[in-house]
Design a protein around this motif. Sequence first.
Motif, PDB file in Angstrom:
ATOM      1  N   LYS A  40       0.836  -1.209   0.000  1.00 32.47           N
ATOM      2  CA  LYS A  40       0.000   0.000   0.000  1.00 32.47           C
ATOM      3  C   LYS A  40       0.868   1.256   0.000  1.00 32.47           C
ATOM      4  O   LYS A  40       0.542   2.253  -0.646  1.00 32.47           O
ATOM      5  CB  LYS A  40      -0.924  -0.003   1.215  1.00 32.47           C
ATOM      6  N   TYR A  41       1.992   1.194   0.725  1.00 28.76           N
ATOM      7  CA  TYR A  41       2.908   2.336   0.720  1.00 28.76           C
ATOM      8  C   TYR A  41       3.421   2.590  -0.700  1.00 28.76           C
ATOM      9  O   TYR A  41       3.478   3.741  -1.160  1.00 28.76           O
ATOM     10  CB  TYR A  41       4.092   2.101   1.656  1.00 28.76           C
ATOM     11  N   ASN A  44       0.751   4.178  -2.755  1.00 28.26           N
ATOM     12  CA  ASN A  44       0.553   5.558  -2.327  1.00 28.26           C
ATOM     13  C   ASN A  44       1.713   6.441  -2.769  1.00 28.26           C
ATOM     14  O   ASN A  44       1.523   7.618  -3.116  1.00 28.26           O
ATOM     15  CB  ASN A  44       0.411   5.606  -0.801  1.00 28.26           C
ATOM     16  N   ARG A  48       1.332   9.857  -4.938  1.00 29.06           N
ATOM     17  CA  ARG A  48       1.874  11.145  -4.509  1.00 29.06           C
ATOM     18  C   ARG A  48       2.894  11.689  -5.508  1.00 29.06           C
ATOM     19  O   ARG A  48       2.920  12.890  -5.797  1.00 29.06           O
ATOM     20  CB  ARG A  48       2.524  11.009  -3.125  1.00 29.06           C
ATOM     21  N   GLU A  68      -5.356   9.613  -7.480  1.00 27.66           N
ATOM     22  CA  GLU A  68      -5.859   8.275  -7.143  1.00 27.66           C
ATOM     23  C   GLU A  68      -6.790   7.749  -8.232  1.00 27.66           C
ATOM     24  O   GLU A  68      -6.724   6.581  -8.613  1.00 27.66           O
ATOM     25  CB  GLU A  68      -6.582   8.314  -5.799  1.00 27.66           C
TER      26      GLU A  68
END
Length: 287
Positions: A40-41, A44, A48, A68
């Motif tokens: 998930k990091y 993400n 970003r 997203e």
Amino acid sequence: MSMVAKLALLPGVVKSSQAAANLIELWPLTDATQLDNDTKYGENLQVRMTQSLARIMTGQDVTIADAEFVYEGADEIPGRPQSIVDALLAANNAYDGLTGFPPDSDAIMQTVGDLEAGWDQEQCQVVQQILQAAVESLHTDETNHIDSSDIQALAERLSASIMLAYELGQAVGASRDDARKVLPILLVVNEFNDRVGIPRCYISDLQLQDLLVTCSQGQKQEAVVVFSEALAPLLEQEWEQHRVDVLWDPEEAQRKAKEDDERKSREALRAKFAHVPEDPNKPPVEL
């Protein structure tokens, strides 16, 4: 002493190297929750990064929600300018397309085109020379494995990454007034980090513009030091948060949230009845 060795002694670089070591020591991950958290990091991070790239490409207010949506496959967003969507699509193409270090010339040119970085042929050739020199500076048997307790080795690799970012930025004439020129470099440096075993980094569009100002302060050695001192805390913060994200336990978080809710309820109840005189004959009540 080489410039890389000098940078490795800077307090900020040492601190960020310690943050990198604290993150690296978690690997190899074996816990299913931590593996999921790290995935998930990574997702993400791409969201970003592509938001930052698109904000600089367009000069518009590209939101995380926009990034997203496009990351999840949208090619249009109701109520949002198509220019934002197109920039995010191009940023994701560049992010997915530039893998491995060193990238070949075709991959670099594709990334430059996707990100509208505007490098000319001469700049592309200089970039290739810098990348080749970076490869030659690596030991032939070097892998992406490193002992997390060896802070000096981490600091030297981080310093090499910082030096690479600076030299590439200078080669393409990146400046605060034309930050698009540096966009491919963000992706290239992350591939270098992977190659030498230090974590990937994230830089926001505003942070990038501030960093570009430091690159023009004084002569090269002075500018590199100022650049390093400005960049190091950002890396430290990102790597500390990455570690927190990996170690996040949803059950523990739920338990703490419940405890916080109960504590706030008790405090609110006490405040509500704080003005009521205490009856000395009334048995105590546990709130």
